[in-house]
Design an enzyme around this catalytic site. Structure first.
Site, mmCIF file in Angstrom:
data_model
loop_
_atom_site.group_PDB
_atom_site.id
_atom_site.type_symbol
_atom_site.label_atom_id
_atom_site.label_comp_id
_atom_site.label_asym_id
_atom_site.label_seq_id
_atom_site.Cartn_x
_atom_site.Cartn_y
_atom_site.Cartn_z
ATOM 1 C CD GLN A 1 17.914 -24.664 22.663
ATOM 2 O OE1 GLN A 1 18.686 -24.960 23.564
ATOM 3 N NE2 GLN A 1 18.306 -24.053 21.576
ATOM 4 N N GLY B 1 15.684 -19.875 30.122
ATOM 5 C CA GLY B 1 16.374 -21.099 29.779
ATOM 6 C C GLY B 1 17.704 -20.837 29.094
ATOM 7 C CG HIS B 2 20.753 -23.224 26.138
ATOM 8 N ND1 HIS B 2 21.861 -23.136 26.959
ATOM 9 C CD2 HIS B 2 21.220 -23.639 24.925
ATOM 10 C CE1 HIS B 2 22.941 -23.485 26.283
ATOM 11 N NE2 HIS B 2 22.587 -23.785 25.046
ATOM 12 C CD1 TRP B 3 19.312 -20.252 22.536
ATOM 13 C CD2 TRP B 3 17.389 -20.141 21.408
ATOM 14 N NE1 TRP B 3 19.509 -20.853 21.316
ATOM 15 C CE2 TRP B 3 18.350 -20.809 20.613
ATOM 16 C CE3 TRP B 3 16.113 -19.974 20.919
ATOM 17 C CZ2 TRP B 3 18.056 -21.284 19.340
ATOM 18 C CZ3 TRP B 3 15.812 -20.441 19.652
ATOM 19 C CH2 TRP B 3 16.775 -21.092 18.865
#
Length: 276
Positions: free
Chosen positions: A173, A254-256
């Site tokens: 993540q 990343g994704h967060w």
């Protein structure tokens, strides 16, 4: 472990007309900001946004941090098709039940797709959109080619996910896995133990790219260029198609975004909310 026993703050419950009970936190006073978390085993509103919504509350906003159906402390029906229409219908009913006529939606990943779906289906309810790597901008096959989704499916398919299994997924993540702490992993592992397997097996989110031109509200989006779950090309789809969109791209992220660049995210969002 029951939903009442989860290691998460206990807030309020709203019962929708169809009997579905949704859990939410309600913090602060002022214009309403409603937070929609992402998908994945163990997700909840609090675990996604614990470093963000208190700052918004201090800045003069009422924060509704929702646990989506199938997640957190909310009901997790096993006989439901967890598709985008289901989530949007639940969200719109939730707004009516708690008496929110209009709000800003903040959505990460799956939550971003739901925010887009709500804004398209019920534009009068949405004042602004804040999106972090939102779903709903690719076909399902594209998402399942992403390294993070493949890892999640692999680990989840092996059986119950404890803290170490959760770590295997969550390290993808973030650009810097050192930002993961055991408390967050334990929160997610506890929630994952209560989730039906049908939740992820049957989840479907439509590709809304061709409808982005219908959005009538301002959009602020964030995307990490090292996102292993949602292709960063979605940022250009928003910019090319949504009439009032801007996007912050962050390298080494990343994704967060809201976790990896907390202060930048909080500050940028509050500036966006303060605009006329």
């Amino acid at each position: 472990m029951s939903a009442q026993d989860l290691p998460l703050p206990l807030g309020h419950f709203a019962t929708l007309p169809d009997g579905l009970r949704l859990h939410y936190l309600d913090e602060g006073q002022g214009p309403v900001v409603l937070w929609l978390h992402g998908s994945g085993p163990g997700a909840s509103g609090y675990s996604n946004f614990k470093a963000n919504y208190p700052v918004f509350a201090a800045a003069g906003y009422r924060n509704i941090v929702l646990d989506l159906p199938g997640f957190g402390r909310s009901d997790k029906p096993e006989d439901t098709e967890y598709c985008l229409d289901f989530f949007v219908t639940a969200l719109n009913a939730f707004l009516a039940v708690v008496g929110i006529a209009r709000c800003t939606l903040v959505g990460n990943s799956l939550g971003g797709a739901i925010a887009l779906g709500q804004a398209l289906a019920h534009p009068a309810t949405v004042e602004k959109l804040i999106l972090m790597a939102p779903g709903g901008l690719e076909e399902r096959e594209t998402y399942f080619q992403m390294e993070g989704i493949q890892r999640m499916v692999e680990v989840y398919g092996k059986g119950p996910m404890g803290v170490e299994e959760m770590r295997q997924v969550m390290t993808l993540q973030l650009f810097d896995p050192a930002l993961l702490d055991d408390t967050l992993l334990a929160e997610r592992a506890a929630v994952a133990a209560t989730q039906p397997r049908s939740l992820f097996a049957g989840m479907r989110v439509a590709n809304m790219t061709e409808r982005l031109g219908e959005l009538t509200c301002p959009v602020l989006a964030f995307w990490g260029t090292v996102d292993r779950f949602n292709p960063v090309g979605g940022a250009l789809k928003l910019l090319d198609n949504a009439p009032q969109a801007r996007c912050v791209l962050l390298n080494r992220c990343g994704h967060w975004v809201q976790v990896e660049h907390t202060e930048l995210f909080n500050r940028s969002c509050l500036d966006f909310l303060a605009e006329a």
